[in-house]
Scaffold this active site. Sequence first.
Site, PDB file in Angstrom:
ATOM      1  N   ASP A 134       9.888  63.848  51.866  1.00 35.67           N
ATOM      2  CA  ASP A 134      10.856  63.953  52.549  1.00 35.67           C
ATOM      3  C   ASP A 134      12.083  64.483  52.149  1.00 35.67           C
ATOM      4  OD1 ASP A 134      12.667  63.642  55.086  1.00 35.67           O
ATOM      5  OD2 ASP A 134      13.507  61.970  54.256  1.00 35.67           O
ATOM      6  N   ASP A 140       8.154  68.695  55.130  1.00 29.62           N
ATOM      7  CA  ASP A 140       7.125  67.963  55.554  1.00 29.62           C
ATOM      8  C   ASP A 140       6.533  68.307  56.495  1.00 29.62           C
ATOM      9  OD1 ASP A 140       7.821  66.403  53.250  1.00 29.62           O
ATOM     10  OD2 ASP A 140       9.092  65.109  54.464  1.00 29.62           O
ATOM     11  N   CYS A 188       1.631  70.651  73.486  1.00 25.39           N
ATOM     12  CA  CYS A 188       2.700  70.436  74.478  1.00 25.39           C
ATOM     13  C   CYS A 188       2.574  71.030  75.816  1.00 25.39           C
ATOM     14  CB  CYS A 188       4.069  70.839  73.960  1.00 25.39           C
ATOM     15  SG  CYS A 188       4.661  69.769  72.320  1.00 25.39           S
ATOM     16  N   LYS A 222      29.641  60.317  57.735  1.00 26.67           N
ATOM     17  CA  LYS A 222      30.722  59.133  57.332  1.00 26.67           C
ATOM     18  C   LYS A 222      31.991  59.576  57.830  1.00 26.67           C
ATOM     19  CE  LYS A 222      28.472  58.000  52.886  1.00 26.67           C
ATOM     20  NZ  LYS A 222      28.388  58.052  51.528  1.00 26.67           N
ATOM     21  N   CYS A 247       7.934  61.086  74.891  1.00 27.41           N
ATOM     22  CA  CYS A 247       6.617  61.992  74.633  1.00 27.41           C
ATOM     23  C   CYS A 247       5.268  61.188  74.882  1.00 27.41           C
ATOM     24  CB  CYS A 247       6.347  62.139  73.086  1.00 27.41           C
ATOM     25  SG  CYS A 247       5.206  63.304  72.760  1.00 27.41           S
ATOM     26  N   ASN A 280      29.412  44.181  49.990  1.00 24.55           N
ATOM     27  CA  ASN A 280      28.563  45.169  49.619  1.00 24.55           C
ATOM     28  C   ASN A 280      27.156  44.585  49.209  1.00 24.55           C
ATOM     29  OD1 ASN A 280      30.243  47.614  50.039  1.00 24.55           O
ATOM     30  ND2 ASN A 280      31.294  47.347  48.079  1.00 24.55           N
ATOM     31  N   ARG A 281      27.560  43.567  48.648  1.00 23.46           N
ATOM     32  CA  ARG A 281      26.311  42.405  48.032  1.00 23.46           C
ATOM     33  C   ARG A 281      25.517  42.196  49.042  1.00 23.46           C
ATOM     34  NH1 ARG A 281      26.688  37.276  44.122  1.00 23.46           N
ATOM     35  NH2 ARG A 281      24.633  36.914  44.246  1.00 23.46           N
ATOM     36  N   ARG A 295      22.838  56.000  53.557  1.00 26.34           N
ATOM     37  CA  ARG A 295      24.170  56.394  53.437  1.00 26.34           C
ATOM     38  C   ARG A 295      25.385  55.365  53.312  1.00 26.34           C
ATOM     39  NH1 ARG A 295      25.683  61.478  53.008  1.00 26.34           N
ATOM     40  NH2 ARG A 295      27.030  61.556  54.959  1.00 26.34           N
TER      41      ARG A 295
END
Length: 381
Positions: A134, A140, A188, A222, A247, A280-281, A295
Site C-alpha cells: 500500500d 496494488d 461489472c 486534517k 456491490c 495522546n497516550r 493520521r
Amino acid sequence: MNTDHLKQEIIDYSKDIGIDKIGFASADVFGELKERLRRQQSLGYQSGFEKGSVDERTEPERLLPESKSILSIAIAYPSRIKDSPKSTKDERRGIFCRASWGVDYHVVLREKLEKLSAFIEEKFPDAVNKVMVDTGELSDRAVAERAGIGFSGKNTSIITPEFGSYVYLGELITNIPFVPDKPLADGCGSCTKCLDACPTGALVQGGQLNAQRCLAFLTQTKDFMPDEFRSQIGNFIYGFDTCQVVCPYNQKVDFHNHPELEPEPDVAKPKLKPMLRISNREFKETFGHIAGSWRGKKPLQRNALIALGHYKDVTAVEEMIAVMKNDVRPVIRGTAAWSLGKIGTNEAFEAITEAMEKETDEQVLFEMKKGLNFQQEFSTT
C-alpha cells in the site's frame, strides 16, 4: 530457466502462512495505468497521499532494476462485526470503515510477504526481492489485476470471485522470471450500483475516482471539512465504504480467516463522546494498532464532532462546549461550534455567542457564525 516447480512451491507455502490468494504478473511497464494517472493529475483528482512519481508508480524497474516478475497477494478481511455494539441516545457511536478493523493490514501483509521473500531466497539464493504494501510506489490494484487476483471494479476496488472486494493487497517484485497468470475478465457489466450509491459523485465514471470528493479520503484530512460533505459522512470517523457495501459481489461475503484481523467491537465502533477528550497516550493505546490511526487523533476527533452534530446528541453539548472553548486546535474548536449549532439547543447557541467574544481565529469565528445560523432553521420548524 524453468520456474514452474518453484512457482508451485511458492503457491503451496503461501497457503501455509495464511495468504488467501496469490498471483504472478510480469514486471512490464504499466502503460495504460501511466496514462490514467497523468490524466488524474491533470484533472486534480488525486488525493495527495500517493507515493512516488507517475513513472515510479508504473515502472517496476525503477524500484528494482533486476525485476522480472511481481507476486501479488490478497488477504480477506471481515465485513461484519460479531456482537456489534449499538448506538444509544446516551452513548452514540462512530464507526471505522471495514478496511480499518483489526490489526493494521500493513503490518499483517508485510509480515507474510517477508516470510514469502525469505522462502524464495532459501529456494533460490540468487533471488532479489522487494516487498511493498500500500505505502509503496506501485499500484496494488494494477498489480493484482495483472496477476489475476481479481478484476478492477467500477468502484475502483479489486473484486475477487471468492472474497468480493473485501481483500487487502500487497506485492513482491523479484528478479525471477515466473510465467505470469492470466488477468480475469471484467465482471461489472452494466451494473452501476456503486456509482449510484456514491453520495458525492466522487466516482466520476466506472473506474475513475475524484479523490477530492471521496468521503473515504476526506475523513483523513486534517483541515476543516468542506460544508457540503459534513452531512454526508454520517457517523463514519475514518473511511467510507458504501461503494463496496452495495456491490453485488460483496453480498453475503464475510470471511474471518485471520484472528489478527478480527474487529474489536468497541474499537471498530467507538463511543463518540470519549473521543473528544482522549489523550495522546490513550489514543495510541486504544487505536494505535489499527490502520485508521495513521493520521493521528485530530481528524478522528473532528469527524466525531460532526457525527455528534449529525445525531443531534444533546447529551454531548456540555462536553462539546468545553472543547469549543478550551481546545488549542482551531479546526477542533470551529468544528465543535458548527456541530453545536446543528444540535441546536439554547445552551449551545448561548455558548457559541459567548465564545465568540474571546475567539481570535478568523476561521473559527466563521464556523461559529455558521453554527449560529442554524438558529434560523430551528425558529422555522
